[in-house]
Design a protein around this motif. Structure first.
Motif, short mmCIF file in Angstrom:
data_model
loop_
_atom_site.label_atom_id
_atom_site.label_comp_id
_atom_site.label_asym_id
_atom_site.label_seq_id
_atom_site.Cartn_x
_atom_site.Cartn_y
_atom_site.Cartn_z
N ASP A 1 0.83 -1.21 0.00
CA ASP A 1 0.00 0.00 0.00
C ASP A 1 0.86 1.25 0.00
OD1 ASP A 1 -2.39 -1.23 -0.16
OD2 ASP A 1 -3.21 -0.44 1.72
N GLN A 2 0.38 2.28 -0.69
CA GLN A 2 1.01 3.60 -0.70
C GLN A 2 -0.06 4.62 -0.32
OE1 GLN A 2 2.66 3.86 -4.68
NE2 GLN A 2 4.60 2.98 -4.02
N ASP A 3 -0.43 4.61 0.93
CA ASP A 3 -1.54 5.44 1.39
C ASP A 3 -1.23 6.93 1.24
OD1 ASP A 3 -2.56 3.02 2.02
OD2 ASP A 3 -3.11 3.52 4.09
N ARG A 4 -2.25 7.67 0.91
CA ARG A 4 -2.13 9.13 0.81
C ARG A 4 -3.50 9.74 0.97
NH1 ARG A 4 -2.06 10.82 -5.52
NH2 ARG A 4 -3.30 9.10 -6.34
N ALA A 5 -3.52 11.04 1.25
CA ALA A 5 -4.77 11.79 1.42
C ALA A 5 -5.04 12.61 0.16
CB ALA A 5 -4.68 12.70 2.63
N ILE A 6 -6.29 12.64 -0.24
CA ILE A 6 -6.72 13.42 -1.40
C ILE A 6 -7.76 14.44 -0.93
CG2 ILE A 6 -7.82 13.37 -3.66
CD1 ILE A 6 -5.15 12.01 -3.69
N ASP A 7 -7.49 15.72 -1.13
CA ASP A 7 -8.46 16.76 -0.81
C ASP A 7 -9.32 17.04 -2.02
OD1 ASP A 7 -7.50 16.95 1.72
OD2 ASP A 7 -6.75 19.01 1.55
N ALA A 8 -10.63 17.14 -1.82
CA ALA A 8 -11.58 17.45 -2.88
C ALA A 8 -12.30 18.75 -2.54
CB ALA A 8 -12.59 16.32 -3.06
N VAL A 9 -12.35 19.68 -3.51
CA VAL A 9 -12.94 21.00 -3.28
C VAL A 9 -13.98 21.27 -4.36
CG1 VAL A 9 -12.49 23.46 -2.97
CG2 VAL A 9 -10.73 21.79 -2.33
N LEU A 10 -15.19 21.60 -3.94
CA LEU A 10 -16.27 21.95 -4.86
C LEU A 10 -16.33 23.46 -4.99
CD1 LEU A 10 -18.76 21.07 -6.55
CD2 LEU A 10 -20.11 21.24 -4.44
N LEU A 11 -16.21 23.97 -6.22
CA LEU A 11 -16.10 25.41 -6.45
C LEU A 11 -17.25 25.94 -7.28
CD1 LEU A 11 -12.31 25.58 -7.47
CD2 LEU A 11 -13.30 26.29 -5.28
N GLU A 12 -17.66 27.14 -6.95
CA GLU A 12 -18.64 27.87 -7.76
C GLU A 12 -17.90 28.81 -8.68
OE1 GLU A 12 -22.72 30.06 -6.56
OE2 GLU A 12 -20.90 31.09 -5.89
N ILE A 13 -18.29 28.88 -9.94
CA ILE A 13 -17.66 29.81 -10.87
C ILE A 13 -18.74 30.75 -11.43
CG2 ILE A 13 -15.68 28.44 -11.56
CD1 ILE A 13 -17.25 27.28 -13.83
N PRO A 14 -18.35 32.00 -11.65
CA PRO A 14 -16.98 32.55 -11.68
C PRO A 14 -16.47 33.07 -10.35
CG PRO A 14 -18.52 34.21 -12.45
CD PRO A 14 -19.35 32.99 -12.17
N SER A 15 -17.25 32.99 -9.27
CA SER A 15 -16.83 33.60 -8.02
C SER A 15 -15.63 32.89 -7.39
CB SER A 15 -18.00 33.61 -7.02
OG SER A 15 -18.33 32.28 -6.64
N GLY A 16 -15.46 31.59 -7.64
CA GLY A 16 -14.40 30.84 -6.99
C GLY A 16 -14.72 30.48 -5.55
N HIS A 17 -15.97 30.68 -5.15
CA HIS A 17 -16.38 30.39 -3.78
C HIS A 17 -16.37 28.89 -3.52
CE1 HIS A 17 -18.42 30.72 0.04
NE2 HIS A 17 -19.44 30.00 -0.38
N VAL A 18 -15.82 28.47 -2.37
CA VAL A 18 -15.78 27.06 -1.99
C VAL A 18 -17.11 26.68 -1.37
CG1 VAL A 18 -14.66 25.33 -0.57
CG2 VAL A 18 -13.29 27.11 -1.66
N LEU A 19 -17.82 25.75 -2.02
CA LEU A 19 -19.12 25.31 -1.52
C LEU A 19 -19.00 24.15 -0.56
CD1 LEU A 19 -21.22 25.46 -4.83
CD2 LEU A 19 -20.98 27.21 -3.05
N ALA A 20 -18.01 23.28 -0.76
CA ALA A 20 -17.84 22.11 0.11
C ALA A 20 -16.47 21.52 -0.14
CB ALA A 20 -18.92 21.07 -0.16
N ARG A 21 -15.97 20.75 0.81
CA ARG A 21 -14.70 20.05 0.65
C ARG A 21 -14.68 18.81 1.53
NH1 ARG A 21 -10.28 24.02 1.13
NH2 ARG A 21 -9.00 22.19 0.73
N THR A 22 -13.83 17.87 1.15
CA THR A 22 -13.69 16.63 1.91
C THR A 22 -12.31 16.07 1.66
OG1 THR A 22 -14.77 14.53 2.43
CG2 THR A 22 -14.49 15.04 0.11
N THR A 23 -11.98 14.98 2.36
CA THR A 23 -10.69 14.31 2.19
C THR A 23 -10.93 12.81 2.04
OG1 THR A 23 -9.52 15.97 3.52
CG2 THR A 23 -8.44 13.85 3.22
N TRP A 24 -10.32 12.21 1.03
CA TRP A 24 -10.37 10.78 0.82
C TRP A 24 -9.01 10.17 1.13
CZ3 TRP A 24 -12.07 12.77 -4.44
CH2 TRP A 24 -13.45 13.07 -4.45
N ARG A 25 -9.01 8.89 1.45
CA ARG A 25 -7.77 8.15 1.65
C ARG A 25 -7.68 7.08 0.58
NH1 ARG A 25 -5.33 5.92 7.31
NH2 ARG A 25 -3.57 4.74 6.49
N THR A 26 -6.64 7.15 -0.26
CA THR A 26 -6.41 6.13 -1.27
C THR A 26 -5.17 5.33 -0.90
OG1 THR A 26 -5.07 7.57 -2.68
CG2 THR A 26 -7.45 7.62 -3.02
#
Length: 581
Positions: A93-118
């Motif tokens: 295994d080569q575990d790592r964290a992945i951040d996911a960010v949901l963005l609104e455009i064109p404002s660039g406002h962050v609507l939601a985010r989470t972290t996955w482990r692969t």
């Protein structure tokens, strides 16, 4: 001295010329102007962390950018977080964290985010269209729809999709319209123990290294989705067994086969699953061409003008026409594609080199120039926009087209840049409607190919779905050319965005089966993919040379050249390049 007088007509002409010049100076010269300045969303404000150049060039999936819909983006990237130790974690295994960010455009406002482990560096994310995404963690697949679930407070809530028991997912492919899912799997093998040093020379090869490799199982699923669909249910569409990994130029209606007519002259046949065969336009190439569907009724094919170097590609349709053809210049590797079929557009990315690379040698950052992205209108081959990505990512998921095909988003110079593309002209709209009307009729018939074996009952039962899934979703995946690398020096095999990879169902090498985590050499993708356009293989019954005068066409071939004959690494002008993914 008398001053010469100007005649009234001459004076009027001069005044008219001056007026025209003043008018031109005040009018913007649209024809000479480049693309409009892009909308920029700084990555630093999103918590983005610089990625390893070593992993990026090796093909690891470190960064992805996808449109959720025309007004929202999903950005994911490898992040540095403390990871909790897992019990009974596999040694490889080569575990790592992945951040996911949901963005609104064109404002660039962050609507939601989470972290996955692969647990590896292979591709983990695919866009299914209509705001849905496919997430892979090891050999389990789930789906999520961030915008549909945003109001619930759990935008990244996952729904079980498919899971394998004793097989390893080697590759995942999607058609441009994301209505046909191909999953390739190989038999799960435990990690090899570290070999002890031998004082009397290198260790002899193990018995497993001398045995024939395990077959690749390829399962097909039809996906029926709408914007209102809350859950995506895969419908089993058939399975075949292959001897090596790769993607197939297929749609929900049929597949393309290449016919070698001799004297560097090839033709394409479209085989529907009902048994009908349509003869399409020919294509001149000194190497077997590599076709890739860009919509239900249009495909592009990569070919060679001399030798085995990919130097040209053309556009074709199901009406038997070659719409256009143009050259590909410069030394490059890791081509990949993204699509917007509703607008008749696609984007083609490739990594340019500063000079000719040495075959079978790793690429250093000093040899890499830029990652070029060009957006094309499919029916004309017209280039609509040229832009560049940075940092360079061999996996090729750092750029994306909006579903309506009217904007391109990519990662460049520490920001997400969003370019507006020209609207469709009346001629473009007519061409898109014609392409849609000429698409072969979709069926629910099983997907099958001539002379291709189906998996045995034991193999077919090796892949199961979660209990939450319906019985008709059972399927088993197969090994593909987009596997996860074990180390930065290995080529990653991220599942491509419908990027064909080198594939030959009649032959295979023991080396690939013994090292399933290493990406097979590619003639294309992808990258997720990475590589140059793949080439179609010849079957044992197919001979090269001139066609028999009594035979209209030679027996067609379906898959790409054996991976041992093409290199996944960048090549010089005397060698084939990677295949697009």
């Amino acid at each position: 001295m008398p001053v010469p007088k100007q005649s009234i007509p001459m004076l009027c002409r001069r005044l008219s010329v001056m007026a025209v010049l003043l008018l031109l100076a005040a009018t913007p010269v649209y024809a000479a102007r480049g693309p409009e300045p892009p909308l920029r969303i700084p990555l630093e404000s999103l918590g983005f962390q610089p990625q390893s150049t070593q992993f990026m060039l090796a093909g690891s999936s470190m960064l992805t950018l996808h449109y959720v819909d025309d007004q929202h983006l999903l950005l994911t990237f490898s992040a540095r977080h403390l990871l909790r130790r897992l019990v009974d974690e596999p040694e490889d295994d080569q575990d790592r964290a992945i951040d996911a960010v949901l963005l609104e455009i064109p404002s660039g406002h962050v609507l939601a985010r989470t972290t996955w482990r692969t647990h590896d560096h292979g591709q983990y994310l695919w866009a299914l269209g209509h705001g849905h995404f496919l997430l892979r963690v090891r050999d389990s697949l789930t789906t999520f729809a961030p915008m549909a679930n945003l109001s619930t407070g759990e935008p990244f809530a996952e729904t079980p999709f498919l899971v394998t028991v004793d097989r390893r997912i080697a590759a995942i492919h999607l058609t441009p319209d994301a209505d046909l899912l191909t999953i390739e799997t190989v038999k799960q093998t435990p990690p090899k123990p570290k070999a002890k040093p031998n004082l009397f020379g290198p260790n002899p090869p193990e018995r497993a290294q001398l045995e024939q490799p395990t077959n690749v199982q390829i399962n097909f699923y039809r996906l029926h989705m709408t914007d209102a669909a809350a859950v995506i249910t895969p419908k089993d569409a058939g399975a075949v067994v292959a001897r090596r990994t790769g993607s197939i130029p297929a749609t929900t209606a049929g597949y393309l086969a290449i016919v070698d007519q001799g004297r560097s002259h090839y033709a394409f046949d479209f085989h529907s699953y009902s048994g009908k065969v349509d003869e399409l336009a020919p294509f001149d190439s000194t190497c077997p061409p590599s076709p890739i569907f860009v919509s239900h009724s249009e495909f592009i094919a990569f070919g060679c003008r001399n030798g085995k170097t990919i130097q040209s590609f053309g556009g074709f349709n199901m009406r038997g026409q070659e719409m256009w053809e143009q050259g590909i210049f410069g030394d490059y590797f890791a081509p990949s594609l993204v699509y917007a079929p509703s607008s008749g557009r696609f984007a083609f990315s490739r990594i340019l080199l500063r000079g000719s690379a040495v075959p079978d040698q790793p690429i250093s950052s000093d040899e890499v120039g830029a990652q070029s992205v060009v957006v094309y209108q499919t029916d004309t081959g017209k280039q609509l926009l040229h832009a560049e990505c940075s940092p360079v990512e061999r996996a090729g998921q750092n750029f994306t087209l909006s579903p309506d095909g009217l904007s391109l988003a990519l990662v460049h110079a520490g920001a997400i840049e969003i370019y507006r593309l020209p609207p469709l002209s009346e001629k473009d709209q007519t061409a898109v409607k014609l392409a849609q009307n000429s698409a072969p009729a979709e069926t629910d018939l099983p997907i099958h190919f001539a002379d291709r074996p189906t998996p045995s009952s034991e193999e077919a039962d090796s892949t199961v779905q979660p209990e939450a899934q319906p019985d008709n979703a059972v399927v088993s995946p197969t090994a593909a050319s987009n596997a996860a690398p074990n180390s930065p020096g290995q080529t990653s095999q991220p599942g491509t965005r419908n990027a064909p990879t080198s594939n030959d169902l009649d032959e295979t090498t023991a080396e690939q089966s013994e090292h399933p985590d290493q990406a097979p050499a590619q003639p294309s993708g992808t990258d997720q993919s990475s590589g140059n356009p793949s080439q179609v293989s010849r079957t044992a019954a197919q001979a090269s040379g001139d066609a028999d005068p009594e035979v209209h066409r030679k027996p067609p071939t379906l898959y790409t050249l054996p991976t041992d004959k093409l290199s996944d690494k960048p090549t010089s002008s005397n060698h084939p390049k990677d295949t697009p993914q």
